[in-house]
Design a protein around this motif. Structure first.
Motif, PDB file in Angstrom:
ATOM      1  N   HIS A 197       0.826  -1.214   0.000  1.00 50.06           N
ATOM      2  CA  HIS A 197       0.000   0.000   0.000  1.00 50.06           C
ATOM      3  C   HIS A 197       0.856   1.259   0.000  1.00 50.06           C
ATOM      4  N   LEU A 198       1.914   1.225   0.806  1.00 53.42           N
ATOM      5  CA  LEU A 198       2.822   2.379   0.834  1.00 53.42           C
ATOM      6  C   LEU A 198       3.451   2.587  -0.541  1.00 53.42           C
ATOM      7  N   TYR A 199       3.849   1.483  -1.181  1.00 51.69           N
ATOM      8  CA  TYR A 199       4.469   1.594  -2.496  1.00 51.69           C
ATOM      9  C   TYR A 199       3.472   2.156  -3.507  1.00 51.69           C
ATOM     10  N   ALA A 200       2.222   1.719  -3.427  1.00 56.37           N
ATOM     11  CA  ALA A 200       1.210   2.211  -4.369  1.00 56.37           C
ATOM     12  C   ALA A 200       0.993   3.708  -4.184  1.00 56.37           C
TER      13      ALA A 200
ATOM     14  N   LEU B  14       4.998  -5.817  -8.251  1.00 59.19           N
ATOM     15  CA  LEU B  14       6.351  -5.259  -8.162  1.00 59.19           C
ATOM     16  C   LEU B  14       6.778  -5.143  -6.697  1.00 59.19           C
ATOM     17  N   ALA B  15       5.851  -4.712  -5.849  1.00 52.44           N
ATOM     18  CA  ALA B  15       6.158  -4.619  -4.416  1.00 52.44           C
ATOM     19  C   ALA B  15       6.473  -6.008  -3.859  1.00 52.44           C
ATOM     20  N   LEU B  16       5.724  -6.996  -4.342  1.00 52.68           N
ATOM     21  CA  LEU B  16       5.974  -8.378  -3.925  1.00 52.68           C
ATOM     22  C   LEU B  16       7.353  -8.848  -4.393  1.00 52.68           C
ATOM     23  N   TYR B  17       7.707  -8.535  -5.645  1.00 51.29           N
ATOM     24  CA  TYR B  17       9.020  -8.947  -6.155  1.00 51.29           C
ATOM     25  C   TYR B  17      10.133  -8.368  -5.281  1.00 51.29           C
ATOM     26  N   VAL B  18       9.984  -7.077  -4.906  1.00 50.39           N
ATOM     27  CA  VAL B  18      11.004  -6.448  -4.059  1.00 50.39           C
ATOM     28  C   VAL B  18      11.128  -7.227  -2.752  1.00 50.39           C
ATOM     29  N   GLN B  19       9.978  -7.555  -2.170  1.00 51.07           N
ATOM     30  CA  GLN B  19       9.982  -8.261  -0.890  1.00 51.07           C
ATOM     31  C   GLN B  19      10.706  -9.612  -1.016  1.00 51.07           C
ATOM     32  N   VAL B  20      10.375 -10.347  -2.067  1.00 50.00           N
ATOM     33  CA  VAL B  20      10.964 -11.668  -2.258  1.00 50.00           C
ATOM     34  C   VAL B  20      12.457 -11.544  -2.588  1.00 50.00           C
ATOM     35  N   LEU B  21      12.797 -10.582  -3.464  1.00 53.19           N
ATOM     36  CA  LEU B  21      14.211 -10.371  -3.816  1.00 53.19           C
ATOM     37  C   LEU B  21      15.014  -9.991  -2.577  1.00 53.19           C
ATOM     38  N   ARG B  49       8.287 -11.126 -16.470  1.00 50.97           N
ATOM     39  CA  ARG B  49       8.898 -10.418 -17.605  1.00 50.97           C
ATOM     40  C   ARG B  49       8.007  -9.273 -18.082  1.00 50.97           C
ATOM     41  N   LYS B  50       6.697  -9.544 -18.154  1.00 45.00           N
ATOM     42  CA  LYS B  50       5.724  -8.540 -18.602  1.00 45.00           C
ATOM     43  C   LYS B  50       5.709  -7.342 -17.644  1.00 45.00           C
ATOM     44  N   ASP B  51       5.712  -7.638 -16.347  1.00 47.23           N
ATOM     45  CA  ASP B  51       5.667  -6.567 -15.347  1.00 47.23           C
ATOM     46  C   ASP B  51       6.927  -5.705 -15.406  1.00 47.23           C
ATOM     47  N   LEU B  52       8.076  -6.376 -15.567  1.00 48.33           N
ATOM     48  CA  LEU B  52       9.340  -5.627 -15.578  1.00 48.33           C
ATOM     49  C   LEU B  52       9.483  -4.823 -16.870  1.00 48.33           C
ATOM     50  N   ALA B  53       8.828  -5.306 -17.940  1.00 48.19           N
ATOM     51  CA  ALA B  53       8.951  -4.630 -19.237  1.00 48.19           C
ATOM     52  C   ALA B  53       8.372  -3.217 -19.217  1.00 48.19           C
ATOM     53  N   SER B  73      16.236  -1.186  -9.454  1.00 51.81           N
ATOM     54  CA  SER B  73      15.462  -0.723 -10.605  1.00 51.81           C
ATOM     55  C   SER B  73      13.972  -0.660 -10.294  1.00 51.81           C
ATOM     56  N   ILE B  74      13.469  -1.683  -9.615  1.00 55.18           N
ATOM     57  CA  ILE B  74      12.034  -1.673  -9.281  1.00 55.18           C
ATOM     58  C   ILE B  74      11.741  -0.527  -8.326  1.00 55.18           C
ATOM     59  N   LYS B  75      12.612  -0.343  -7.338  1.00 55.70           N
ATOM     60  CA  LYS B  75      12.384   0.732  -6.366  1.00 55.70           C
ATOM     61  C   LYS B  75      12.380   2.090  -7.048  1.00 55.70           C
ATOM     62  N   GLN B  76      13.278   2.242  -8.010  1.00 57.84           N
ATOM     63  CA  GLN B  76      13.335   3.504  -8.733  1.00 57.84           C
ATOM     64  C   GLN B  76      12.052   3.716  -9.537  1.00 57.84           C
ATOM     65  N   ALA B  77      11.599   2.649 -10.191  1.00 56.40           N
ATOM     66  CA  ALA B  77      10.376   2.747 -11.008  1.00 56.40           C
ATOM     67  C   ALA B  77       9.169   3.075 -10.141  1.00 56.40           C
ATOM     68  N   LEU B  78       9.141   2.535  -8.931  1.00 54.53           N
ATOM     69  CA  LEU B  78       8.003   2.773  -8.034  1.00 54.53           C
ATOM     70  C   LEU B  78       8.123   4.113  -7.306  1.00 54.53           C
TER      71      LEU B  78
END
Lengths: 212, 212
Positions: A197-200, B14-21, B49-53, B73-78
């Motif tokens: 939620h924070l990220y959104a 994307l938030a989930l990917y960050v958490q898992v990564l 792949r679709k989400d990161l694209a 990269s994800i953090k920057q995009a978000l």
């Protein structure tokens, strides 16, 4: 009863309808037009009709929905018209807040056991419950008839907490720890993650800022 | 950058990917195959792949993803590669737990102001912050450069808290109170509702019980 096939999104909306209907009830409303309910829920009236159609017919043409009846019917359909007993694993700040949260018992979720591995926390009393060693989960789950587990540990201890809960026979877990957990397919897991939620919010504000 | 059109579901993933990564990084992984990442996230590799694209090209064929690079990269995009300052309104049990939650500052969300209407709470210190009267929100939001508001009041006071935040110029709100709030369209709101998750677990266990 077609409820076995209720999709997840519908269940989430049904939970939302209950929340909104309870607000109207608190404010004294006994009957609600489908337009007012729909607007308050931010969905369209036909969506509400479709969601409710999974478990019955509701609403009177030209009158609307009877607030109390609809709350009761939705709760019954969701299986929350009864008491569910839960165990909480991880008595940190968030765990303590949930143990003290008045809304859990008010909504039928009674946290009857508080567990932690930390010897400094074991024996401490929080909200009327004595913190018990997580190794005793199995014994306590049987003794207290616990069906749901809440995980509020740090992320690196979430899997161990899940293992204890699964071993104890708990079949429903709500994981508040920011970590994925692996459980057998027979165990149902929900993730509560504030950071999604924070990220959104951050993403949307960021886009707004770029538009300025 | 196509990020303005990133759908909400993608942002959540994307938030989930960050958490898992971040979990893999904590465990020492530097490179991750797309299959391993996908499995840990419980989505399929093509979805990732679709989400990161939406914001670039990632992953090296036959190698996988570089964990640290992908997180950045994800953090920057978000838009979460910077610090966001937040105000919390409602210093009850949940409010206190969030104020003490180490994950907020760790993830770039700094709660720099704690507000409450209760004269018995005003002046109290929680996690290094002095609780301030909610009427002073506007003044403090400007002074402290606050952009995000967290509402942790009881449900019946959530709307008033939202009004204070909107008046103060806050454009992003995360509402933890179990109540809908009305805000202008320029303000972005996210709801955190534990009970949606509890209801979903109860519903599934209930169905299971009926099957037995």
């Amino acid at each position: 009863m077609k409820s076995e096939h209720i999709p997840r999104a519908t269940i989430q909306r049904l939970a939302l309808y209950v929340q909104v209907l309870e607000t109207f009830r608190r404010e004294g409303s006994e009957v609600l037009s489908s337009e007012v309910l729909a607007k308050a829920c931010n969905v369209n009236p036909s969506q509400i009709r479709k969601d409710l159609a999974y478990f019955g017919e509701f609403g009177v043409r030209g009158v609307g929905y009877f607030v109390q009846d609809l709350i009761s019917s939705i709760k019954q359909a969701l299986g929350v018209d009864r008491v569910w007993k839960a165990a909480l694993v991880g008595v940190g700040n968030l765990g303590k807040a949930l143990l003290r949260h008045q809304d859990f018992p008010r909504r039928g979720f009674h946290i009857v056991g508080a567990f932690d591995c930390d010897p400094f926390k074991i024996g401490e009393e929080v909200s009327g419950l004595e913190v018990i060693c997580s190794r005793r989960l199995k014994e306590k789950v049987e003794e207290l008839d616990i069906e749901i587990g809440l995980i509020t540990t740090p992320p690196e201890r979430a899997q161990r907490a899940a293992n204890y809960l699964v071993d104890a026979g708990v079949r429903g877990i709500i994981n508040f720890a920011p970590a994925r957990i692996n459980v057998p397919e027979t165990v149902y897991v929900e993730y509560v993650d504030f950071f999604h939620h924070l990220y959104a919010v951050a993403f949307n504000l960021n886009m707004d800022n770029q538009d300025r």
